[in-house]
Design a protein around this motif. Structure first.
Motif, PDB file in Angstrom:
ATOM      1  N   ASP A  18      -5.239 -15.306   5.365  1.00  0.00           N
ATOM      2  CA  ASP A  18      -5.606 -13.980   5.876  1.00  0.00           C
ATOM      3  C   ASP A  18      -7.077 -13.988   6.272  1.00  0.00           C
ATOM      4  OD1 ASP A  18      -5.436 -11.075   6.292  1.00  0.00           O
ATOM      5  OD2 ASP A  18      -6.680 -10.986   4.494  1.00  0.00           O
ATOM      6  N   ALA A  19      -7.342 -13.697   7.520  1.00  0.00           N
ATOM      7  CA  ALA A  19      -8.714 -13.805   8.043  1.00  0.00           C
ATOM      8  C   ALA A  19      -9.665 -12.772   7.455  1.00  0.00           C
ATOM      9  CB  ALA A  19      -8.687 -13.666   9.569  1.00  0.00           C
ATOM     10  N   TYR A  20      -9.119 -11.689   6.864  1.00  0.00           N
ATOM     11  CA  TYR A  20      -9.983 -10.580   6.436  1.00  0.00           C
ATOM     12  C   TYR A  20     -10.117 -10.459   4.916  1.00  0.00           C
ATOM     13  CZ  TYR A  20      -9.255  -9.462  11.314  1.00  0.00           C
ATOM     14  OH  TYR A  20      -9.198  -9.534  12.684  1.00  0.00           O
ATOM     15  N   GLY A  21      -9.479 -11.355   4.175  1.00  0.00           N
ATOM     16  CA  GLY A  21      -9.616 -11.325   2.721  1.00  0.00           C
ATOM     17  C   GLY A  21      -9.001 -10.100   2.081  1.00  0.00           C
ATOM     18  N   ALA A  22      -7.842  -9.683   2.557  1.00  0.00           N
ATOM     19  CA  ALA A  22      -7.168  -8.504   1.995  1.00  0.00           C
ATOM     20  C   ALA A  22      -6.929  -8.687   0.504  1.00  0.00           C
ATOM     21  CB  ALA A  22      -5.842  -8.267   2.710  1.00  0.00           C
ATOM     22  N   THR A  23      -7.209  -7.648  -0.268  1.00  0.00           N
ATOM     23  CA  THR A  23      -7.013  -7.727  -1.716  1.00  0.00           C
ATOM     24  C   THR A  23      -5.621  -7.284  -2.139  1.00  0.00           C
ATOM     25  OG1 THR A  23      -7.998  -5.548  -1.986  1.00  0.00           O
ATOM     26  CG2 THR A  23      -9.460  -7.458  -2.230  1.00  0.00           C
ATOM     27  N   HIS A  24      -4.853  -6.766  -1.197  1.00  0.00           N
ATOM     28  CA  HIS A  24      -3.433  -6.565  -1.462  1.00  0.00           C
ATOM     29  C   HIS A  24      -2.657  -7.090  -0.271  1.00  0.00           C
ATOM     30  CE1 HIS A  24      -0.323  -5.062  -4.121  1.00  0.00           C
ATOM     31  NE2 HIS A  24       0.361  -4.774  -3.019  1.00  0.00           N
ATOM     32  N   LEU A  25      -1.363  -7.236  -0.456  1.00  0.00           N
ATOM     33  CA  LEU A  25      -0.522  -7.936   0.501  1.00  0.00           C
ATOM     34  C   LEU A  25      -0.515  -7.244   1.869  1.00  0.00           C
ATOM     35  CD1 LEU A  25       1.230 -10.456   0.264  1.00  0.00           C
ATOM     36  CD2 LEU A  25       3.162  -8.991  -0.291  1.00  0.00           C
ATOM     37  N   PRO A  26      -0.996  -7.895   2.928  1.00  0.00           N
ATOM     38  CA  PRO A  26      -0.930  -7.295   4.268  1.00  0.00           C
ATOM     39  C   PRO A  26       0.513  -7.273   4.767  1.00  0.00           C
ATOM     40  CG  PRO A  26      -2.465  -9.172   4.193  1.00  0.00           C
ATOM     41  CD  PRO A  26      -1.659  -9.203   2.939  1.00  0.00           C
ATOM     42  N   ILE A  27       0.851  -6.255   5.550  1.00  0.00           N
ATOM     43  CA  ILE A  27       2.202  -6.121   6.089  1.00  0.00           C
ATOM     44  C   ILE A  27       2.218  -6.667   7.516  1.00  0.00           C
ATOM     45  CG2 ILE A  27       4.109  -4.556   6.578  1.00  0.00           C
ATOM     46  CD1 ILE A  27       2.783  -2.537   4.685  1.00  0.00           C
ATOM     47  N   THR A  54       4.172 -11.977   5.001  1.00  0.00           N
ATOM     48  CA  THR A  54       4.265 -11.026   3.886  1.00  0.00           C
ATOM     49  C   THR A  54       5.345 -11.468   2.903  1.00  0.00           C
ATOM     50  OG1 THR A  54       3.678  -9.272   5.459  1.00  0.00           O
ATOM     51  CG2 THR A  54       4.510  -8.587   3.303  1.00  0.00           C
ATOM     52  N   ARG A  55       6.518 -11.764   3.439  1.00  0.00           N
ATOM     53  CA  ARG A  55       7.632 -12.176   2.572  1.00  0.00           C
ATOM     54  C   ARG A  55       7.350 -13.515   1.904  1.00  0.00           C
ATOM     55  NH1 ARG A  55      11.460 -11.994   6.127  1.00  0.00           N
ATOM     56  NH2 ARG A  55      11.804 -14.205   6.453  1.00  0.00           N
ATOM     57  N   ASN A  56       6.810 -14.457   2.649  1.00  0.00           N
ATOM     58  CA  ASN A  56       6.524 -15.776   2.076  1.00  0.00           C
ATOM     59  C   ASN A  56       5.539 -15.679   0.916  1.00  0.00           C
ATOM     60  OD1 ASN A  56       6.679 -17.705   5.197  1.00  0.00           O
ATOM     61  ND2 ASN A  56       8.296 -16.934   3.886  1.00  0.00           N
ATOM     62  N   ALA A  57       4.572 -14.762   1.014  1.00  0.00           N
ATOM     63  CA  ALA A  57       3.589 -14.596  -0.071  1.00  0.00           C
ATOM     64  C   ALA A  57       4.270 -14.132  -1.356  1.00  0.00           C
ATOM     65  CB  ALA A  57       2.505 -13.610   0.350  1.00  0.00           C
ATOM     66  N   LEU A  58       5.189 -13.158  -1.230  1.00  0.00           N
ATOM     67  CA  LEU A  58       5.894 -12.683  -2.422  1.00  0.00           C
ATOM     68  C   LEU A  58       6.829 -13.767  -2.966  1.00  0.00           C
ATOM     69  CD1 LEU A  58       6.186 -10.257  -4.294  1.00  0.00           C
ATOM     70  CD2 LEU A  58       8.105  -9.479  -2.874  1.00  0.00           C
ATOM     71  N   GLU A  59       7.446 -14.529  -2.077  1.00  0.00           N
ATOM     72  CA  GLU A  59       8.290 -15.644  -2.522  1.00  0.00           C
ATOM     73  C   GLU A  59       7.465 -16.677  -3.289  1.00  0.00           C
ATOM     74  OE1 GLU A  59      11.519 -15.326   1.176  1.00  0.00           O
ATOM     75  OE2 GLU A  59       9.789 -16.660   1.320  1.00  0.00           O
ATOM     76  N   SER A 236      12.762  -7.229   4.613  1.00  0.00           N
ATOM     77  CA  SER A 236      11.802  -6.792   5.621  1.00  0.00           C
ATOM     78  C   SER A 236      10.377  -6.787   5.048  1.00  0.00           C
ATOM     79  CB  SER A 236      12.145  -5.391   6.116  1.00  0.00           C
ATOM     80  OG  SER A 236      11.797  -4.417   5.138  1.00  0.00           O
ATOM     81  N   PRO A 237       9.357  -6.992   5.886  1.00  0.00           N
ATOM     82  CA  PRO A 237       7.973  -7.026   5.395  1.00  0.00           C
ATOM     83  C   PRO A 237       7.554  -5.741   4.679  1.00  0.00           C
ATOM     84  CG  PRO A 237       8.088  -7.887   7.621  1.00  0.00           C
ATOM     85  CD  PRO A 237       9.443  -7.334   7.318  1.00  0.00           C
ATOM     86  N   PHE A 238       7.974  -4.587   5.196  1.00  0.00           N
ATOM     87  CA  PHE A 238       7.554  -3.342   4.552  1.00  0.00           C
ATOM     88  C   PHE A 238       8.178  -3.198   3.169  1.00  0.00           C
ATOM     89  CE2 PHE A 238       7.655   1.275   3.736  1.00  0.00           C
ATOM     90  CZ  PHE A 238       6.286   1.522   3.779  1.00  0.00           C
ATOM     91  N   ASP A 239       9.449  -3.572   3.012  1.00  0.00           N
ATOM     92  CA  ASP A 239      10.082  -3.526   1.696  1.00  0.00           C
ATOM     93  C   ASP A 239       9.435  -4.520   0.726  1.00  0.00           C
ATOM     94  OD1 ASP A 239      11.726  -1.555   2.581  1.00  0.00           O
ATOM     95  OD2 ASP A 239      13.560  -2.741   2.622  1.00  0.00           O
ATOM     96  N   VAL A 240       9.031  -5.677   1.237  1.00  0.00           N
ATOM     97  CA  VAL A 240       8.282  -6.639   0.413  1.00  0.00           C
ATOM     98  C   VAL A 240       7.007  -5.982  -0.114  1.00  0.00           C
ATOM     99  CG1 VAL A 240       6.909  -8.760   0.479  1.00  0.00           C
ATOM    100  CG2 VAL A 240       9.192  -8.726   1.497  1.00  0.00           C
ATOM    101  N   PHE A 241       6.312  -5.285   0.755  1.00  0.00           N
ATOM    102  CA  PHE A 241       5.074  -4.589   0.359  1.00  0.00           C
ATOM    103  C   PHE A 241       5.350  -3.574  -0.744  1.00  0.00           C
ATOM    104  CE2 PHE A 241       2.398  -0.797   0.898  1.00  0.00           C
ATOM    105  CZ  PHE A 241       1.137  -1.341   0.659  1.00  0.00           C
ATOM    106  N   LEU A 242       6.430  -2.795  -0.612  1.00  0.00           N
ATOM    107  CA  LEU A 242       6.759  -1.806  -1.638  1.00  0.00           C
ATOM    108  C   LEU A 242       7.050  -2.470  -2.975  1.00  0.00           C
ATOM    109  CD1 LEU A 242       9.033   0.682   0.367  1.00  0.00           C
ATOM    110  CD2 LEU A 242       6.675   1.038  -0.384  1.00  0.00           C
TER     111      LEU A 242
END
Length: 389
Positions: A18-27, A54-59, A236-242
């Motif tokens: 992630d180019a911006y160093g997000a502290t929570h999972l980007p969607i 997004t999904r790969n990060a949670l996996e 889906s990416p949004f459900d992964v985020f939730l």
């Protein structure tokens, strides 16, 4: 690394660029990816059904948490179960399943897989002799169980079943939805697959349906990914985020809910209206010692049997804090009569086999103050406070 540390900042521990160093999972809510604009020397993304950052990060996080080789986040918990069956079974195979299994598992085995010429055998997995007899007398491809079981809350000795499965050349999968990896890790106990509904404790807020399945070996992890892409079961990416929003608090929520469930169970034992209380956190539970040995946290689900179906209906109807809802593991407390809701697909005969009646109520304890929950049950059953010591 302890689980609490892993889950506190998942972007730090997932293989996420992630180019911006997000502290929570980007969607990354996109269907496709432009090959020409991607980071050089990093994973190349093409289409979100196949892979999504997004999904790969949670996996990645689930794989680390389960001590596995890899896995897939699916659109529902049943989707994880279906992906397991798609990946390992073929026409003519036989599955051995714990008799007390989730209603959705029962439905899938007896309706969908039966159409594909896949046979199902059932056994009581707390009886090693019965399990071995089925394995000995049938060519079993896959052994599947939950522990605790739902809703009878039996505790299965996962290590012992894993050894039996290996002895008879069967794969072993554990539905870890109730315990989660915060409590027990089936792959460490010998299972080949750990799957779960992330709808429940893992997301924790009742805001999303989700699932995941993690494999112990690279071979099966790759096969899961292949079939997930082939049949479109990925989340889906949004459900992964939730789902990810619940991870930092998972361990702390489950520990708090465990203590409330213990207190509520002890209160229910004192009531004359209650014939039986099943909860693995009570010393009276037949597998109490195994539960304490195998699980770090006892999930906050208990099953009670009242004097009559009418009393169960009274409890359901009159409680104010307990919603009449399926599922468990959320911040709100819930009641259900399994024979009418989560296990409505069971025949009357099969309900009897697992000890369920219309007087049986499953209670999922949430994060409310336990004194309020006790008071709610008192008023629902019209119990005088002075009688409950």
């Amino acid at each position: 690394m302890q689980l609490e540390t892993l889950l506190a900042n998942i972007t730090q521990h997932a293989n996420l660029v992630d180019a911006y160093g997000a502290t929570h999972l980007p969607i990354y809510n996109t269907a496709t990816f432009d090959h020409k604009r991607q980071f050089p020397n990093h994973k190349n993304y093409d289409y979100s059904r196949t892979d999504n950052p997004t999904r790969n990060a949670l996996e990645d996080i689930f794989t680390i948490a389960e001590n596995g080789a890899g896995g897939v986040c699916t659109n529902t918990g049943v989707g994880a179960l279906a992906l397991l069956f798609d990946t390992v079974l073929k026409s003519g195979d036989t599955v051995l399943v714990e008799r007390d299994c989730y209603g959705g598992t029962y439905r899938m085995l007896n309706i969908l897989l039966e159409k594909q010429n896949i046979k199902t055998c059932y056994a009581d997995f707390t009886d090693a002799i019965e399990v071995e007899n089925v394995l000995k007398n049938n060519a079993i491809t896959l052994v599947l169980c939950e522990s605790p079981t739902n809703p009878s809350l039996k505790i299965v000795d996962l290590k012992a079943v894993a050894e039996l499965s290996k002895k008879y050349n069967a794969l072993f999968a554990v539905d870890n939805s109730m315990a989660t990896f915060a409590s027990q890790k089936p792959l460490d106990l010998g299972a080949d697959f750990s799957l779960f509904s992330a709808t429940k404790f893992i997301s924790g807020h009742g805001s999303v349906v989700a699932g995941a399945i993690i494999a112990k070996t690279d071979y099966w992890a790759e096969r899961l990914c292949y079939f997930s892409n082939a049949n479109g079961r990925a989340q889906s990416p949004f459900d992964v985020f939730l789902v990810s929003l619940g991870l930092p608090t998972l361990v702390y929520r489950m520990k708090t809910q465990e203590q409330s469930a213990i207190q509520l169970s002890e209160f229910l034992l004192s009531l004359s209206e209650v014939v039986e209380v099943k909860f693995p956190g009570l010393p009276s539970h037949p597998q109490y010692e195994l539960a304490k040995r195998q699980m770090k946290i006892i999930p906050s689900v208990l099953t009670i049997t009242l004097k009559s179906a009418e009393k169960s209906e009274q409890l359901i109807r009159n409680t104010k804090l307990f919603g009449e809802k399926v599922s468990f593991g959320t911040s709100d407390s819930r009641l259900e009569i399994p024979s009418k809701m989560s296990h409505a697909t069971y025949s009357e005969e099969d309900l009897k086999k697992i000890g369920l009646t219309h007087a049986t109520v499953r209670i999922a304890v949430g994060l409310e103050n336990v004194d309020d929950l006790i008071a709610d049950i008192q008023q629902a059953l019209k119990i005088e406070t002075s009688k409950c010591v």
